[in-house]
Design an enzyme around this catalytic site. Structure first.
Site, PDB file in Angstrom:
ATOM      1  N   GLY A 263      12.088   7.619 -13.487  1.00 47.48           N
ATOM      2  CA  GLY A 263      12.795   6.082 -13.388  1.00 47.48           C
ATOM      3  C   GLY A 263      14.710   6.057 -13.872  1.00 47.48           C
ATOM      4  O   GLY A 263      14.620   7.480 -12.830  1.00 47.48           O
TER       5      GLY A 263
ATOM      6  N   THR B 228       9.221  12.435 -10.882  1.00 46.95           N
ATOM      7  CA  THR B 228       9.963  10.912 -11.018  1.00 46.95           C
ATOM      8  C   THR B 228      10.677  10.392 -12.365  1.00 46.95           C
ATOM      9  O   THR B 228       9.253  10.046 -13.181  1.00 46.95           O
ATOM     10  CB  THR B 228       9.866   9.712  -9.893  1.00 46.95           C
ATOM     11  OG1 THR B 228       8.466   9.752 -10.900  1.00 46.95           O
ATOM     12  CG2 THR B 228       9.240  10.649  -9.272  1.00 46.95           C
TER      13      THR B 228
ATOM     14  N   GLY C  83       0.931  -1.126   0.389  1.00 46.86           N
ATOM     15  CA  GLY C  83       0.157  -0.077  -0.524  1.00 46.86           C
ATOM     16  C   GLY C  83       0.828   0.908  -0.294  1.00 46.86           C
ATOM     17  O   GLY C  83       2.202   1.178   0.686  1.00 46.86           O
TER      18      GLY C  83
ATOM     19  N   GLY D 159       8.705   4.264  -6.097  1.00 45.17           N
ATOM     20  CA  GLY D 159       8.084   5.910  -6.023  1.00 45.17           C
ATOM     21  C   GLY D 159       7.644   6.548  -4.993  1.00 45.17           C
ATOM     22  O   GLY D 159       7.680   6.727  -4.028  1.00 45.17           O
ATOM     23  N   ASP D 160       6.730   5.187  -4.071  1.00 44.36           N
ATOM     24  CA  ASP D 160       6.953   5.711  -2.709  1.00 44.36           C
ATOM     25  C   ASP D 160       7.905   5.340  -1.928  1.00 44.36           C
ATOM     26  O   ASP D 160       8.222   6.587  -0.696  1.00 44.36           O
ATOM     27  CB  ASP D 160       5.999   4.460  -2.743  1.00 44.36           C
ATOM     28  CG  ASP D 160       4.731   4.078  -2.688  1.00 44.36           C
ATOM     29  OD1 ASP D 160       4.548   5.297  -3.362  1.00 44.36           O
ATOM     30  OD2 ASP D 160       4.680   2.480  -2.470  1.00 44.36           O
TER      31      ASP D 160
END
Length: 309
Positions: free
Chosen positions: A221, A219, A42, A252-253
């Site tokens: 990558g 972002t 999550g 990404g989190d």
């Protein structure tokens, strides 16, 4: 004031059900995959664990079910050092993410929100002391948008708000105006901007700033990130260290969590993003989401600086 927590994450907590596949199935097609692996995940849970692993004083405000997956998530947060006083239990089964990962490390995800959809504005109002105790509050869109808007309304003066609009959805003006920064990847930027997106990250950033956020981070990558500060109209490309990607799930989190923490410490946007890309790069070198997150001692060296265009 605002010094009990470096970062309060308000968001989703899911059980990630992960299967490796040689390739993702087309419509109507069945493919065989690896053994099923179950991981805590999550976007909210991921961000909280990532920040705590790095050393940030972190709390999570989320909702899970009264079930085995909920226990898994609660245990994972505590093991990482996250304060779980805001982790609410009940109302629906714990959210689940169904994830397929191909040999290149790319993933496809379907989310069943479950209890995440029951994290309501009243829960945010009841957690006012948590919001008041945080330097930075980070949110995503795996919880109801009304709940995110209530977070914005509940922010105390001097608290910074970071939003990753994932999965992307139209954002009300009051939420956009609070974002400092709005953090998006290429896909999210294009969805938010629509047909007027343009072709370069700089164009996306300019378009996103026009929607009202105080700053934007995109972002990119393996290419790192682009920061855009609406106060100074400055755009900075932040390169990423070169690593061998194994699994991009949750990277990404990890980036967003690290970014929010460093901003709360007083770093400038580009400097915070330079730290965050190192955290994201480390995360893609290991399988899983939370299990891939590095401690501060495990970060790759920063990439050589390149001139901004």
């Amino acid at each position: 004031m605002n010094d009990d927590y470096d970062l309060l994450v308000v968001g989703s907590a899911n059980a990630d059900l992960v299967v490796g596949v040689e390739r993702r199935p087309a419509a109507g097609e069945t493919v065989l995959g690896s053994d099923l692996a179950v991981h805590p995940g999550g976007k909210g849970g991921n961000q909280a664990v990532a920040a705590a692993r790095l050393g940030a004083r972190t709390a999570l405000l989320a909702r899970v079910g009264d079930d085995a997956h909920g226990t898994l998530l609660l245990d994972a947060q505590r093991a990482a050092g996250v304060d779980t006083v805001g982790l609410l239990v009940g109302g629906a089964p714990t959210g689940v993410a169904l994830i397929t990962v191909d040999p290149s490390g790319d993933n496809s995800i379907v989310v069943s929100p479950g209890a995440n959809a029951r994290l309501v504005p009243a829960d945010i109002r009841a957690a006012g002391s948590l919001l008041a105790a945080a330097r930075v509050v980070s949110a995503q869109l795996e919880i109801p948008l009304d709940t995110v808007a209530e977070v914005v309304r509940g922010l105390r003066p001097g608290t910074r708000f970071v939003l990753n609009p994932s999965p992307p959805a139209p954002l009300p003006a009051e939420v956009l105006a609070a974002c400092d920064p709005l953090v998006v990847n290429e896909h999210e930027a294009r969805v938010v901007l629509g047909e007027t997106a343009g072709d370069t990250p700089e164009e996306w950033a300019r378009g996103l700033l026009a929607l009202g956020p105080r700053s934007v981070v995109i972002t990119l990558g393996a290419e790192g990130a682009l920061t855009a500060d609406g106060r100074t109209d400055s755009f900075v490309r932040v390169p990423s260290p070169k690593v061998d990607a194994v699994d991009t799930t949750g990277a990404g989190d990890a980036f967003t969590a690290a970014l929010g923490w460093r901003l709360g410490l007083g770093e400038e946007l580009a400097a915070a993003a330079a730290y965050a890309v190192r955290v994201g790069a480390a995360a893609v070198t290991r399988q899983g989401a939370q299990s891939s997150y590095p401690t501060a001692d495990e970060l790759p060296q920063a990439a050589p600086e390149v001139p901004s265009p």
